[in-house]
Scaffold this motif. Structure first.
Motif, PDB file in Angstrom:
ATOM      1  N   SER A 168       2.267   0.606  -2.187  1.00 58.93           N
ATOM      2  CA  SER A 168       1.299   0.079  -1.233  1.00 58.93           C
ATOM      3  C   SER A 168      -0.083   0.029  -1.862  1.00 58.93           C
ATOM      4  O   SER A 168      -0.509   0.963  -2.529  1.00 58.93           O
ATOM      5  CB  SER A 168       1.252   0.959   0.022  1.00 58.93           C
ATOM      6  N   ARG A 183      -3.483  -1.791  10.266  1.00 60.67           N
ATOM      7  CA  ARG A 183      -2.068  -1.526  10.573  1.00 60.67           C
ATOM      8  C   ARG A 183      -1.800  -1.684  12.060  1.00 60.67           C
ATOM      9  O   ARG A 183      -0.847  -2.371  12.465  1.00 60.67           O
ATOM     10  CB  ARG A 183      -1.698  -0.118  10.128  1.00 60.67           C
ATOM     11  N   THR A 189      -5.240   4.467   2.904  1.00 61.21           N
ATOM     12  CA  THR A 189      -4.938   5.088   4.199  1.00 61.21           C
ATOM     13  C   THR A 189      -6.207   5.391   4.989  1.00 61.21           C
ATOM     14  O   THR A 189      -6.189   6.221   5.893  1.00 61.21           O
ATOM     15  CB  THR A 189      -4.131   6.389   4.000  1.00 61.21           C
ATOM     16  N   SER A 193      -2.737  -0.645   0.194  1.00 57.90           N
ATOM     17  CA  SER A 193      -3.571  -0.677   1.389  1.00 57.90           C
ATOM     18  C   SER A 193      -4.565   0.462   1.488  1.00 57.90           C
ATOM     19  O   SER A 193      -5.591   0.343   2.168  1.00 57.90           O
ATOM     20  CB  SER A 193      -2.677  -0.647   2.634  1.00 57.90           C
ATOM     21  N   THR A 197       3.710   1.372   6.483  1.00 55.90           N
ATOM     22  CA  THR A 197       4.008   2.181   5.301  1.00 55.90           C
ATOM     23  C   THR A 197       2.803   2.251   4.361  1.00 55.90           C
ATOM     24  O   THR A 197       2.902   1.969   3.166  1.00 55.90           O
ATOM     25  CB  THR A 197       5.230   1.595   4.566  1.00 55.90           C
ATOM     26  N   LEU A 198       1.664   2.611   4.911  1.00 53.03           N
ATOM     27  CA  LEU A 198       0.418   2.608   4.149  1.00 53.03           C
ATOM     28  C   LEU A 198       0.471   3.528   2.938  1.00 53.03           C
ATOM     29  O   LEU A 198      -0.138   3.231   1.906  1.00 53.03           O
ATOM     30  CB  LEU A 198      -0.749   3.022   5.050  1.00 53.03           C
ATOM     31  N   ASP A 199       1.189   4.637   3.049  1.00 53.94           N
ATOM     32  CA  ASP A 199       1.203   5.627   1.978  1.00 53.94           C
ATOM     33  C   ASP A 199       2.458   5.538   1.124  1.00 53.94           C
ATOM     34  O   ASP A 199       2.724   6.420   0.309  1.00 53.94           O
ATOM     35  CB  ASP A 199       1.061   7.035   2.547  1.00 53.94           C
ATOM     36  N   ALA A 200       3.238   4.489   1.274  1.00 53.20           N
ATOM     37  CA  ALA A 200       4.476   4.353   0.501  1.00 53.20           C
ATOM     38  C   ALA A 200       4.171   3.986  -0.944  1.00 53.20           C
ATOM     39  O   ALA A 200       3.155   3.340  -1.237  1.00 53.20           O
ATOM     40  CB  ALA A 200       5.371   3.287   1.125  1.00 53.20           C
ATOM     41  N   PRO A 221       2.660  -3.501   4.042  1.00 54.21           N
ATOM     42  CA  PRO A 221       2.545  -2.136   4.572  1.00 54.21           C
ATOM     43  C   PRO A 221       1.837  -2.056   5.915  1.00 54.21           C
ATOM     44  O   PRO A 221       2.047  -1.090   6.660  1.00 54.21           O
ATOM     45  CB  PRO A 221       1.774  -1.388   3.484  1.00 54.21           C
ATOM     46  N   TYR A 222       1.021  -3.043   6.246  1.00 53.34           N
ATOM     47  CA  TYR A 222       0.351  -3.008   7.542  1.00 53.34           C
ATOM     48  C   TYR A 222       1.337  -3.318   8.662  1.00 53.34           C
ATOM     49  O   TYR A 222       1.276  -2.715   9.740  1.00 53.34           O
ATOM     50  CB  TYR A 222      -0.800  -4.017   7.557  1.00 53.34           C
ATOM     51  N   LEU A 249       8.237   0.158   0.783  1.00 52.76           N
ATOM     52  CA  LEU A 249       7.298  -0.580   1.633  1.00 52.76           C
ATOM     53  C   LEU A 249       7.963  -1.111   2.888  1.00 52.76           C
ATOM     54  O   LEU A 249       7.296  -1.345   3.898  1.00 52.76           O
ATOM     55  CB  LEU A 249       6.682  -1.747   0.859  1.00 52.76           C
ATOM     56  N   THR A 250       9.281  -1.340   2.830  1.00 49.48           N
ATOM     57  CA  THR A 250       9.970  -1.973   3.958  1.00 49.48           C
ATOM     58  C   THR A 250      10.954  -1.041   4.647  1.00 49.48           C
ATOM     59  O   THR A 250      11.859  -1.495   5.333  1.00 49.48           O
ATOM     60  CB  THR A 250      10.688  -3.260   3.494  1.00 49.48           C
TER      61      THR A 250
END
Length: 514
Positions: free
Chosen positions: A439, A451, A443, A441, A433-436, A428-429, A129-130
């Protein structure tokens, strides 16, 4: 200005700024000095750069810049901890990571330095995520993420054993100071501007930033800040810190003066002993920053905001239903929840000592349509996870700080209808990293618009000292202007949870770890 107007202008403005950044063509040679990095997400990534070395319970020393060629292509081991058991852990954990659009010393990009969550006990910036590539590319900034010492290795209070342990209660924080000194001295080689350094962090990472804002050694090392669900109103007092050290000794079966044996025990034994009951707050053994009167000569935000940092522009934010992340709506603490047992379920979760039956009655009067579950999460968030942010924002306003912006993150997870907007969900926003893995969140279009809004706001603060949303009103008293972030939308509201804020202000807030 209406929420719709703000949203259109904010998202379009942020999107234009991000779209105008031709970063992909800049990521060419993955070498800086003796380090060879790699291409990732259209930028250059340098992973596992050592910034310091430290013996156990001693202050870290900087790593000399000169030396043999080194690959910087894999993450280094993380700090020893009870969390993240599947990742390599080592006491030798003072490493950072850099993502940059262009390692040109003349580029002069703003720098965003991230400190991870996990209180002061767990966590790592190797969490997908980071990872900083998307933020570096879309935000046109240099991103640095830092691992450091945690728990007893970073904060056990050993000063009563002698002057050589004088720094022991704040070693983890001093690691962060050392990392920021590395940024000051070397980030230009990675295309960064050492005069435009922003620190940001979520949960414990935000608390670390709040503490740095009261540490003389950190003065001048960063120029703006953002805390995401992370506050540190007060530090641990030395007497309570000593009680925790004694509890650690007891859990290890050590005699009260066996500090030399503590210095040589296998680190796994020390980590296991952190499962002992905290003698001050209950729960697992807590070790965090200590009011030692030298490295930390005052509490970060008590009795007021630390004067040394009032001129630092700062974003403070929380999510609407923080506690849904760590009190599972499908778990045993919510099983069988009803009006008859609601107060008893709330009581152990809050950090403000109020009559919980009275609290429940106030919520039912104010929100008669709410279910017991809705009241539970609203009350536990407002009585546990939110008060620190309110105190910090209010104290900055009272002290005359004019560069403070507050957000409330309301976008619920589209992946789990029971999660709502929970602790960590804004990460994630900001990083893109929306698709990590991990997450929540999604996509979809709303996720991408949110994001762009959040990333633009944070990267804008790093670049200019003001959020990248032109109409985000600064936080002042009594208005308490707050950016409320929804599903790809944003609007400004004055004191949006005024009723709850006033209810929980009826009693004093007890900072976990104090």
């Amino acid at each position: 200005m209406s929420g719709a107007d703000l949203t259109r202008r904010a998202v379009l403005g942020a999107g234009a700024a991000l779209a105008a950044t031709p970063v992909l063509a800049r990521a060419r040679d993955p070498r800086v000095g003796r380090f060879t990095g790699m291409r990732e997400d259209g930028v250059l990534a340098f992973k596992g750069i050592r910034y310091g070395r430290a013996a156990r319970f001693e202050r870290a020393l900087p790593e000399p810049w000169n030396g043999n060629p080194a690959k910087a292509q894999t993450f280094a081991p993380i700090a020893p901890q009870r969390g993240n058991p599947d990742l390599p852990q080592s006491e030798d954990c003072l490493f950072l990571n850099v993502w940059t659009p262009d390692a040109n010393p003349r580029a002069g990009r703003a720098v965003m330095v991230y400190f991870h969550g996990g209180a002061y006990s767990n966590g790592t910036v190797t969490d997908p995520l980071t990872h900083g590539g998307k933020l570096a590319a879309q935000g046109d900034v240099v991103v640095v993420t830092v691992n450091h010492r945690l728990n007893a290795l970073g904060h056990a209070w050993l000063k009563p054993f002698g002057a050589r342990f004088a720094d022991s209660g704040n070693l983890g924080q001093l690691d962060l100071v050392l990392a920021l000194e590395w940024v000051r001295d070397h980030v230009r080689d990675f295309g960064g501007d050492p005069a435009r350094v922003m620190v940001f962090g979520q949960s414990g990472g935000g608390a670390k930033i709040a503490t740095l804002m009261a540490m003389p050694a950190a003065r001048g090392l960063f120029h703006c800040a953002a805390t995401m669900s992370g506050q540190q109103v007060v530090a641990s007092g030395p007497n309570n810190a000593w009680k925790r050290t004694q509890a650690l000794f007891a859990a290890l079966g050590l005699q009260p003066r066996d500090v030399e044996l503590l210095r040589t025990l296998p680190v796994e034994r020390i980590v296991d002993a952190l499962g002992a009951t905290d003698p001050v707050m209950g729960g697992g053994l807590y070790m965090g920053p200590v009011l030692d009167m030298t490295n930390l000569p005052r509490h970060p935000f008590w009795p007021d905001a630390a004067p040394q940092s009032l001129e630092i522009p700062m974003i403070l934010g929380n999510v609407r239903e923080e506690t849904r992340a760590f009190i599972d709506p499908r778990g045993p603490r919510l099983r069988g929840l009803d009006w008859d047992n609601l107060a008893a379920r709330i009581a152990p979760e809050i950090k403000i000592d109020l009559d919980v039956d009275w609290v429940v009655a106030q919520y039912r009067r104010q929100h008669p349509q709410w279910t017991p579950e809705q009241v539970f999460y609203a009350a536990t968030t407002a009585g546990r996870s939110w008060p620190g942010q309110v105190i910090e924002a209010d104290e900055r306003a009272r002290a005359g700080a004019t560069k403070t912006w507050v957000y409330q993150f309301d976008r619920p997870s589209p992946l789990d209808p029971l999660r709502g907007a929970a602790h960590t969900d804004d990460i994630p926003y900001v990083f893109g990293t929306l698709d990590a893995p991990g997450s929540m969140s999604g996509t979809d279009l709303g996720a991408r618009m949110t994001r762009d809004l959040m990333m633009g706001a944070f990267a804008g603060l790093a670049r200019t000292g003001r959020p990248g949303l032109a109409d985000w009103t600064a936080y002042t008293l009594p208005d308490r202007a707050t950016l409320v972030v929804g599903d790809g939308t944003a609007s400004i509201a004055s004191d949006p949870r005024k009723w709850e804020r006033e209810l929980w202000a009826t009693g004093p807030y007890v900072q976990p770890g104090s």
